[in-house]
Enzyme design. Structure first.
Site, PDB file in Angstrom:
ATOM      1  N   ASN A 118       3.687  -5.428   8.505  1.00 57.00           N
ATOM      2  CA  ASN A 118       2.994  -4.883   7.332  1.00 57.00           C
ATOM      3  C   ASN A 118       3.921  -4.163   6.359  1.00 57.00           C
ATOM      4  OD1 ASN A 118       3.088  -3.172   9.686  1.00 57.00           O
ATOM      5  ND2 ASN A 118       1.983  -1.623   8.514  1.00 57.00           N
TER       6      ASN A 118
ATOM      7  N   CYS B 294      -1.152   3.752   6.033  1.00 59.66           N
ATOM      8  CA  CYS B 294      -1.595   4.702   7.048  1.00 59.66           C
ATOM      9  C   CYS B 294      -0.639   5.870   7.203  1.00 59.66           C
ATOM     10  CB  CYS B 294      -1.744   3.993   8.393  1.00 59.66           C
ATOM     11  SG  CYS B 294      -2.985   2.712   8.354  1.00 59.66           S
TER      12      CYS B 294
END
Lengths: 396, 396
Positions: free
Chosen positions: B153, B333
């Site tokens: 990611n 995140c």
């Protein structure tokens, strides 16, 4: 009646309120950010998340930091029980719950039993009530958790949670130990006061789709200082208590739905209670051998539950569905099952009678005209079903 | 440029596709049933659930019964790892993963380490790649689970999952034991082939909001016969593998989004790869001391990741945000964190250099004009930041 569907299964799920959808739509289009991103699009999402949490915390009478967003009531219940057990397993191995909890609690308790914990399933009286003194007696010097639902999803019986919480806290103090009090309040919004202070609980579970919010979102109230360990790990969202990108549209929708449910609570409760009592009286006067399940007064304003002798629940539901009426035999989650309801069995009902149960759960859009149509249709249906040779009689 | 926002953070989250919203809307209004209910309103929801599962299973090349709906990628990853460990703990206690997994996998692995499991975190090469031979060597007669992501990611590096799966299955056969192969494929939809047969995996995680679907919904592919135990217990939904009322609107949206992502994959990949390469070449030609992170060819078509010497990532992001460009320093995140990215550190990068990273992740709506504006804005910004006294220099 026309072809309109009469929906009387609001404890299974509710239609989304159009005002809730309106609040959600911006977050399903231009406001699509990830609240963890520091750029403007992310921060717009963060703001919506914060505002939703504030609105909800006002209704729960708690701090914003005490609200943890989840994917629904089942996750909240699972996480509540497992999280407390993870945090307190060094101090004890005993859990108290009731025999009539939702399966999200009961199946988690059974899992914990397999993992070596000792679970007391408190019995209920004929009306489905648990007394605070039962909880008091069940607490031992190994108890770490008590989980008792606020209102039952099948029979609507309301438990005396403030009194039970008091007993738990008093016993914990006397025993000089920590015992966490959790309540599954999934059926309460829109009908009961959700003040966590008044309820006296350490934890409380909610699910948005039960109060005209969206499916796939819920919350767990965790009072500050409650020993509890996170169950879903990763990106550290929700102050590290529930990782995973936040379902912003769902959370905004839940907040709006809870605001509406709370502000319209008295009006909707009175409306539903009127219809509920009209159904109960109607069935009791028109249909012989029908037993009302649950408490007569300590009952959700929107819940009707009857067991009918000599017939099964499934043909009742199918017959009503043919007549355009949506109802349930118990919890939606167990609808496919042929097992009699664990809730009705816990009331002391025979398996045969429990199999002939019907739950009608009302909402603010139901009308007296619908109730009268239901009563006629149900009366005819039960009469016809009782005249048909039963499956057991004909040997199929 | 006008006031329009240039969104280049598609690996953080994506805008909901308007066609996805259109597919969802009926399930946020008149089609509100609970699929577990046997009445008509419930059965309409059940049908939508079944159709979504069929559509998704065609793209994954699997059986409909192998698709389990969850609340997102984090739940899928957590449930995959914990479920396998619960099922296989009698047969072994060793897990293999990589040093550059998403925190949903890494933090779950750390949790499992604390619970007594032995976890091997495979190192990656300078481009972020793991070789099948590394996995082969790491497997022991205690290994029960291998979890390696399909595409990273942060840096976009694509792992050779078919080859890794083959090695896992071969070693498992040789050792006459069961080793489950899981991949976090959250970043793959719309860019990579999702055939679970081609990938050779037993389990695969997806998250809808990464491919223009809604937030709060994802899935876990569980190949038939994979030893795995459910993590969320209750109403027995999803063939008893994931209890909780299904998020129908979310699931319908995810199915539609996956259909669109898959059908437009070649066109969108080519479009993004063109823009990606334009950014990479632009930065390499205009900005000195810029290091491309990740693989040059085995890379997601929409991922750009650079580390810039002598500056920190946060001022870059804030400066770009002021210029109307949404970007990220790494995973969404971890955005609030001051820690350097664990992924960049695993590439062998110094903490100082890793702190100066910028991730630009493209989507189908980005244009060459936007890229050119970005390159100018970024060049100016980096130049200015490098001329400012650094925080460490001025002693703050």
């Amino acid at each position: 009646m026309d072809d309109r569907i009469i929906y009387m299964d609001h404890s299974g799920t509710t239609p989304l309120d159009s005002r809730v959808l309106e609040a959600m739509l911006p977050h399903l289009s231009q406001m699509f950010g990830n609240p963890s991103s520091i750029h403007s699009v992310g921060q717009d999402a963060k703001r919506a998340l914060d505002e939703s949490r504030e609105s909800i915390s006002r209704i729960l009478g708690c701090r914003t930091s005490e609200v943890v967003f989840t994917s629904g009531g089942t996750e909240s219940d699972n996480a509540a029980l497992r999280g407390v057990v993870d945090a307190l397993r060094q101090t004890g191995d005993h859990i108290i719950t009731s025999a009539i909890e939702h399966h999200a609690v009961l199946h988690t308790c059974q899992y914990l039993e397999n993992a070596g914990f000792d679970v007391t399933y408190l019995p209920v009286d004929y009306h489905g009530r648990i007394g605070p003194e039962q909880v008091q007696k069940a607490i031992t010097d190994r108890t770490i958790l008590v989980s008792i639902m606020l209102a039952n999803n099948e029979i609507g019986t309301i438990q005396p949670i403030p009194e039970i919480s008091q007993v738990v806290h008093d016993r914990a103090q006397a025993l000089e130990r920590t015992i966490v009090m959790h309540t599954d309040a999934v059926q309460a919004p829109g009908y009961l006061d959700l003040s966590t202070k008044r309820l006296g609980v350490n934890m409380l579970s909610l699910s948005a789709h039960k109060f005209r919010g969206p499916k796939g979102v819920g919350l767990l109230f965790i009072k500050r200082g409650t020993p509890w360990l996170p169950q879903q790990l990763g990106g550290s969202q929700e102050r590290e208590r529930r990782s995973g990108t936040e379902n912003i549209a769902g959370i905004v929708g839940m907040a709006k739905a809870l605001e509406l449910a709370d502000s319209e609570r008295e009006v909707v409760s009175a409306h539903c209670a009127g219809l509920r009592d009209r159904i109960i009286k109607g069935i009791q006067s028109k249909i012989p051998d029908a037993h009302l399940n649950g408490h007569t007064t300590e009952r959700l304003p929107n819940n009707v539950n009857f067991s009918f002798e000599q017939i099964e629940g499934e043909p009742i539901l199918l017959g009503l569905d043919m007549a355009g009426i949506c109802a349930s035999s118990g919890s939606a989650c167990s609808s496919g099952s042929l097992e009699p309801s664990h809730v009705l069995l816990a009331l002391g009902q025979s398996a045969d009678l429990a199999r002939g149960s019907l739950r009608l759960t009302l909402g603010k859009d139901n009308t007296a005209e619908e109730v009268d149509y239901l009563l006629t249709a149900l009366g005819d249906l039960i009469h016809r079903l009782r005249q048909m040779p039963s499956l057991s009689t004909t040997g199929f």
